[in-house]
Design a protein around this motif. Structure first.
Motif, PDB file in Angstrom:
ATOM      1  N   MET A 101      47.675  30.092  47.774  1.00  0.00           N
ATOM      2  CA  MET A 101      48.363  31.957  48.004  1.00  0.00           C
ATOM      3  C   MET A 101      50.030  32.280  47.979  1.00  0.00           C
ATOM      4  O   MET A 101      49.947  33.483  46.980  1.00  0.00           O
ATOM      5  N   THR A 122      48.814  43.125  50.478  1.00  0.00           N
ATOM      6  CA  THR A 122      48.158  41.413  50.213  1.00  0.00           C
ATOM      7  C   THR A 122      46.487  40.970  50.271  1.00  0.00           C
ATOM      8  O   THR A 122      46.001  40.788  49.780  1.00  0.00           O
ATOM      9  N   ILE A 126      44.342  39.063  47.865  1.00  0.00           N
ATOM     10  CA  ILE A 126      43.593  37.959  48.054  1.00  0.00           C
ATOM     11  C   ILE A 126      42.049  38.175  47.376  1.00  0.00           C
ATOM     12  O   ILE A 126      41.131  37.366  46.474  1.00  0.00           O
ATOM     13  N   LYS A 127      41.482  39.853  47.445  1.00  0.00           N
ATOM     14  CA  LYS A 127      40.223  39.834  46.650  1.00  0.00           C
ATOM     15  C   LYS A 127      40.330  40.267  45.316  1.00  0.00           C
ATOM     16  O   LYS A 127      39.130  39.529  44.660  1.00  0.00           O
ATOM     17  N   ARG A 130      39.956  35.822  45.354  1.00  0.00           N
ATOM     18  CA  ARG A 130      38.154  35.383  45.679  1.00  0.00           C
ATOM     19  C   ARG A 130      37.796  35.647  44.500  1.00  0.00           C
ATOM     20  O   ARG A 130      37.072  35.208  43.921  1.00  0.00           O
ATOM     21  N   LYS A 134      35.840  33.000  41.777  1.00  0.00           N
ATOM     22  CA  LYS A 134      34.026  32.826  42.311  1.00  0.00           C
ATOM     23  C   LYS A 134      34.177  31.908  41.068  1.00  0.00           C
ATOM     24  O   LYS A 134      33.133  30.931  41.126  1.00  0.00           O
ATOM     25  N   ASP A 139      37.530  28.659  45.803  1.00  0.00           N
ATOM     26  CA  ASP A 139      37.044  28.603  47.410  1.00  0.00           C
ATOM     27  C   ASP A 139      38.697  28.546  48.020  1.00  0.00           C
ATOM     28  O   ASP A 139      39.603  28.502  47.580  1.00  0.00           O
ATOM     29  N   ASN A 140      38.460  29.292  49.014  1.00  0.00           N
ATOM     30  CA  ASN A 140      39.275  30.045  49.682  1.00  0.00           C
ATOM     31  C   ASN A 140      40.402  28.969  50.712  1.00  0.00           C
ATOM     32  O   ASN A 140      41.526  28.508  50.699  1.00  0.00           O
ATOM     33  N   GLU A 141      39.781  27.608  50.579  1.00  0.00           N
ATOM     34  CA  GLU A 141      40.247  26.799  51.128  1.00  0.00           C
ATOM     35  C   GLU A 141      41.698  25.803  49.840  1.00  0.00           C
ATOM     36  O   GLU A 141      42.584  25.821  50.607  1.00  0.00           O
ATOM     37  N   ILE A 143      42.993  27.276  48.031  1.00  0.00           N
ATOM     38  CA  ILE A 143      44.271  28.309  47.697  1.00  0.00           C
ATOM     39  C   ILE A 143      45.036  28.101  49.051  1.00  0.00           C
ATOM     40  O   ILE A 143      46.080  28.865  49.375  1.00  0.00           O
ATOM     41  N   ARG A 144      44.908  27.760  50.217  1.00  0.00           N
ATOM     42  CA  ARG A 144      45.607  27.525  51.485  1.00  0.00           C
ATOM     43  C   ARG A 144      46.192  26.485  51.583  1.00  0.00           C
ATOM     44  O   ARG A 144      47.476  26.266  51.707  1.00  0.00           O
TER      45      ARG A 144
END
Lengths: 253, 473
Positions: A101, A122, A126-127, A130, A134, A139-141, A143-144
């Motif tokens: 991210m 930010t 992030i939006k 996402r 998609k 998924d979020n996981e 990009i962390r």
């Protein structure tokens, strides 16, 4: 309708570690065009992509490259990226300790700043990630996690495609975008790439195999051997290559 | 050795045990002298620059305060210079810049003074610089500023000299320091006076960290000062102790801070010790932390060195009771011509003890990093685990790193490991970031921050971790 040239490569010679790899390469890519460069191993395909993006160690000995009329070779790698050149790498680099991210945000804001656009805050960033992620199954996981660290081959290529989707480059180079991908992952990546085809953006698709070109259909196909283009044609040239192999074309020169 | 040994009047010279300790310190320092290239423990870090003859040892604040109290009040309420106040129960208005602060404890700064009263607190922003709640103790150029935080029950913080007078310090002071092997600690013992005493009573869990801040300010030029802190965490207690050496004066000022912390971690107690050394770039900063950990006790440390021309943070931990443990982590970030030294010595003296060390550094310019790490496992200290890892990132061709890991294992059935690595920024990572539009310098910064990320993540408390993360940038 007259065409606007985006990338013009004239009589390019380049070497790596004193070895001449690109020898007399000529190619013009107009806005909105998708070109495929096909060639055998060792033809210099990846070298071409690094010369275009300015990787240290890839030395241009003569020739010119203009991007939107500007001298590309005088630009640092980051300037080329900000001007709109993107390389979807064959082997994306792992960067331990840097969350994906954070990396994406630095990249997007660097490009936006160059274009005179305000930096994204930010939440909006992030939006955007996402939404674009998609479609690519990111998924979020994912990009962390640190950039590419522990990513599978498919995840790496999807992240490359995500970067392309959010940076929206005028010109993308896809270097062996299909390597290491199964057929489903290939479709996901190809869909992401095709979504960027809007009649203005251009692409250079570098590949060994015709297979990828079923999904990303090129306007032009070039056969690249011994450092330069030996033959050009439309998408049917790729099929011909698939049938006959490279040997016949390499001899033509 | 002119410069470092100076005749100076100190507080409490009439207290035999204290004065005896000082004399032992002086004798031990004289015997050893300054370390040279032949001194094994100092072979990479030459303290030559600290042997200057123009260092100034300032007169004692404690004696000055007592004299001032006598002059102004026409006789202090205490009988004589040997009064039991430790020098801090003054009439308001005395010229010492100090006063009875009880009414202002909550605010942490004295009101009631005129703006030009010379009270050092007025010139310093003592409150706003930490992003977390803390009990703050302030020193300026090595001298205590008499502002006491309001403390909860079970916690005592006082000056070392107050702790000497109340006899609290006697049981601990000098007990852990081996004067014959630590010349700078011997010197520090000779100058015993400034410093604080912290005691966390049995089973008390301190809610906020105690933060010791030394402000190097205008006037630091050429000073040589010694600080001695005593930290006692009694059985079952838990606390966090933060040291912050902050510099805010002339960036070129040269001074020498010689610090010793003696730390006692009791049975089942826990101390987390964090240090940020950000002294002026010509300064010398030599610190020794000597720690004793009893059964089931735990000592967790992280030290970041990023200032000083010569900086050394040395930590000796003795795990004396079964299942005692220590984590001694550190980082350093340096440029210019600095030498920053991280030296550790972990003694496993009892069975089932464990220690873990991660030390990482970033070295640029012509700077030199030094890491010396020793793990000693005594006979009988079975089922012990010790691990140590040092990594350095060299940013230039002229940056240097010297590493000396040592394992001394005299017991069977132990697990011990050490490793060291050094390297440069990865060109492929830099190019990858540049090819996404990120500038070269920005990409380097991101990679340097990322390099230290894992050692910063060893800091447990989130608010302190965040503070350090901001400091390495």
């Amino acid at each position: 309708m007259s065409k606007t040239p985006l990338l013009e490569i004239e009589d390019l010679y380049a070497r790596v570690c004193d070895k001449e790899i690109i020898k007399g390469f000529n190619l013009t890519i107009n806005e909105g065009e998708v070109h495929a460069v096909m060639g055998p191993n060792g033809a210099g395909k990846s070298t071409l992509s690094y010369v275009l993006t300015g990787k240290p160690g890839y030395e241009v000995t003569s020739g010119k490259i203009r991007f939107r009329g500007k001298d590309l070779l005088s630009m640092a790698p980051e300037e080329r990226a900000r001007e709109g050149i993107f390389l979807c790498m064959q082997y994306p680099v792992e960067i331990p300790g840097v969350p994906t991210m954070t990396f994406l945000k630095h990249a997007v804001n660097a490009v936006r700043k160059h274009a005179g656009e305000p930096e994204l805050d930010t939440p909006s960033f992030i939006k955007m990630v996402r939404e674009e992620g998609k479609a690519l199954g990111i998924d979020n996981e994912m990009i962390r996690r640190p950039v590419n660290v522990g990513f599978s081959g498919g995840e790496k290529k999807r992240l490359e495609t995500l970067q392309m989707s959010i940076l929206k480059p005028a010109f993308s180079i896809l270097d062996e975008a299909d390597s290491g991908l199964d057929i489903d992952a290939l479709k996901v990546v190809a869909d992401g790439v095709n979504a960027l085809r809007d009649g203005r953006r251009s692409m250079l698709v570098i590949t060994h195999y015709q297979r990828l070109l079923n999904y990303i259909v090129p306007d032009f196909v070039h056969v690249f051997a011994d450092g330069h283009i030996v033959r050009s044609g439309d998408k049917n040239l790729a099929l011909e290559l698939e049938e006959k192999g490279y040997a016949e074309f390499v001899k033509e020169k | 050795m002119p410069g470092l040994i100076q005749e100076t009047k100190l507080f409490g010279e009439n207290i035999p045990w204290l004065q005896g300790l000082r004399e032992k310190g002086l004798a031990a320092f004289k015997r050893q002298g300054l370390p040279t290239a032949k001194t094994e423990a100092w072979k990479y870090t030459r303290p030559r620059d600290l042997n200057a003859d123009d260092f100034i040892v300032e007169p004692s604040n404690f004696l000055a305060e007592i004299r001032a109290g006598l002059d102004e009040a026409g006789g202090c309420r205490h009988a004589d210079g040997n009064c039991s106040c430790g020098g801090h129960s003054h009439k308001s208005g005395c010229s010492c810049g100090c006063h009875d602060c009880s009414a202002e404890q909550e605010k942490g700064c004295c009101q009631g003074h005129e703006a030009d009263c010379g009270c050092p607190e007025h010139e310093l922003d003592l409150r706003t610089e930490l992003p977390f709640e803390a009990y703050q103790i302030h020193f300026v150029n090595g001298k205590f500023i008499p502002v006491h935080p309001a403390l909860p029950r079970g916690v005592e913080i006082m000056t070392l000299m107050e702790a000497v007078l109340t006899d609290e310090a006697r049981e601990y002071l000098g007990r852990l320091v081996d004067l014959e092997h630590y010349p700078f600690a011997a010197l520090n013992t000779f100058y015993l006076e400034e410093g604080i005493y912290i005691r966390i009573a049995r089973d008390v869990e301190l809610d906020k960290p105690v933060v010791f801040i030394n402000h190097s300010e205008t006037g630091a030029e050429n000073l040589f000062y010694n600080i001695r802190n005593l930290v006692v965490v009694e059985a079952g207690a838990a606390a966090k102790f933060v040291e912050y050496y902050k510099y805010g004066g002339d960036p070129k000022s040269r001074y020498f801070a010689n610090i010793v912390n003696e730390i006692f971690v009791g049975h089942g107690a826990q101390l987390r010790h964090y240090k940020l050394q950000n002294d002026a770039f010509k300064a010398g900063h030599v610190a020794l932390n000597v720690v004793r950990v009893k059964e089931d006790g735990r000592y967790d440390a992280f030290a970041l060195q990023r200032g000083a021309n010569l900086g050394r943070n040395e930590t000796k931990v003795s795990l004396v009771g079964e299942k005692a443990g220590a984590c001694v982590n550190a980082a350093y970030v340096m440029h210019g011509w600095a030498t920053l030294d991280t030296t550790t010595d972990i003694e496993h003296l009892a069975p089932c003890t464990c220690s873990d060390q991660l030390v990482k550094g970033v070295i640029g310019g012509d700077a030199k990093g030094v890491f010396q790490g020793k793990i000693h496992i005594a006979p009988g200290a079975v089922k012990t685990e010790g691990s140590q890892l040092h990594k350095a990132l060299l940013l230039t061709d002229t940056a240097e790193i010297d590493v000396k890991p040592e394992l001394e294992i005299f017991a069977d059935d132990v697990k011990c490991s050490h490793g060291a690595a050094s390297g440069e920024l990865d060109e492929n990572m830099l190019f990858y970031m540049q090819s996404r539009g990120i500038g070269y310098e920005e990409a380097r910064r991101i990679l340097i921050d990322a390099y230290l990320e894992d050692v910063i993540n060893k800091i447990g408390p989130e608010e302190i971790r965040g503070w350090f993360r901001g400091q390495v940038k």
